[in-house]
Design an enzyme around this catalytic site. Structure first.
Site, PDB file in Angstrom:
ATOM      1  CE  LYS A  13       3.613  -5.317   0.925  1.00  0.00           C
ATOM      2  NZ  LYS A  13       4.031  -5.057   2.268  1.00  0.00           N
ATOM      3  NE  ARG A  88      -1.806  -7.987   3.435  1.00  0.00           N
ATOM      4  CZ  ARG A  88      -1.872  -7.448   3.355  1.00  0.00           C
ATOM      5  NH1 ARG A  88      -1.978  -6.290   2.458  1.00  0.00           N
ATOM      6  NH2 ARG A  88      -1.266  -6.212   4.493  1.00  0.00           N
ATOM      7  NE  ARG A 127       4.161   0.962   9.117  1.00  0.00           N
ATOM      8  CZ  ARG A 127       4.127   0.423   8.416  1.00  0.00           C
ATOM      9  NH1 ARG A 127       4.268  -0.289   6.621  1.00  0.00           N
ATOM     10  NH2 ARG A 127       2.874  -0.624   8.269  1.00  0.00           N
ATOM     11  NE  ARG A 160      -0.019   0.905   8.928  1.00  0.00           N
ATOM     12  CZ  ARG A 160      -0.273   0.618   7.699  1.00  0.00           C
ATOM     13  NH1 ARG A 160       0.599   0.558   7.273  1.00  0.00           N
ATOM     14  NH2 ARG A 160      -1.074  -0.938   8.176  1.00  0.00           N
ATOM     15  NE  ARG A 171      -0.021  -5.388   9.552  1.00  0.00           N
ATOM     16  CZ  ARG A 171       0.523  -4.000   9.947  1.00  0.00           C
ATOM     17  NH1 ARG A 171       1.178  -4.058  10.698  1.00  0.00           N
ATOM     18  NH2 ARG A 171       0.830  -3.867   8.542  1.00  0.00           N
TER      19      ARG A 171
END
Ligand code: AMP
Length: 214
Positions: A13, A88, A127, A160, A171
């Site tokens: 996103k 969310r 990532r 992260r 998550r």
């Protein structure tokens, strides 16, 4: 254009939002980015949000709703915006609808970016972000030329905290339970569109643009 990007963590996103900003000249509102900045700056908001974020859970609705209300009232949002990572939960979506109804400016589209679960996992564990210029990499799909170093600015790459494997599982579970129901929510409002978020960033972006311009 007032757009909501829906999709699991790692669906891309944020990447698509950054390209949409360039093309349409409207801002991206990422609640994750706003919260991460608050944590980094050590503000009261950041202190409140940190423990939820570190565990992969959601920051309370009242906190994020307040942030978004304030942000969409700013001048640069008059022509539209891209909401990334918000709403969310159903209460967040309802609160957003209520604010936008008051402003007489409802959402145009909720675009769901759909990606297979195994690919999501690789995208999230791989990532890496540059500390200097925020350029994103992926160790599996788009690695930097030199390990740990940004191709663009030579900055150090970091992972992260919430991209560690245990947190990622949480998550993804939180997404299924709390956020996936929004696909139905926007479907019922007849503003839902979806795009397959797999393949090259540019191919996905071309599909996104044709969907938005159809
Ligand atoms: P993101 O960068 O969108 O994956 O967000 C990172 C983290 O920030 C999430 O795992 C949540 O802890 C928190 N967060 C971001 N957006 C929201 C939201 N709309 N509601 C609740 N928590 C959020």
């Amino acid at each position: 254009m007032r757009l909501v990007l829906l999709g699991a963590p790692g669906a891309g996103k944020g990447t698509q939002a950054k390209k949409l900003i360039e093309k349409y000249g409207i801002p991206q509102i990422s609640t994750g980015d706003i919260l991460r900045k608050a944590v980094a700056d050590g503000t009261p908001l950041g202190k409140e949000a940190k423990s939820y974020m570190d565990s992969g859970g959601l920051v309370p609705d009242s906190v994020v709703i307040g942030l978004v209300k304030e942000r969409i009232a700013q001048d640069d949002c008059k022509k539209g915006y891209i909401l990334d990572g918000f709403p969310r939960t159903t209460p967040q979506a309802e609160a957003l609808d209520a604010v936008l109804a008051e402003m007489n400016s409802p959402l145009d589209t909720a675009l769901s970016v759909d990606v297979d679960p195994e690919i999501l996992m690789k995208r999230l564990t791989g990532r890496r972000t540059c500390k200097g210029c925020q350029q994103m990499y992926n160790l599996h799909f788009n690695p930097p030329r030199k390990e740990g170093v940004c191709d663009k600015c030579g900055g150090e790459l970091f992972q992260r905290d919430d991209d560690k494997e245990d947190t990622i599982k949480n998550r993804l579970e939180v997404y299924e339970k709390s956020t996936a129901p929004l696909i139905d929510y926007y479907g019922k409002k007849n503003i839902l569109k979806s795009v397959e978020g797999m393949g090259s960033v540019d191919d996905i972006f071309n599909k996104v643009c044709s969907i938005l311009e159809a």
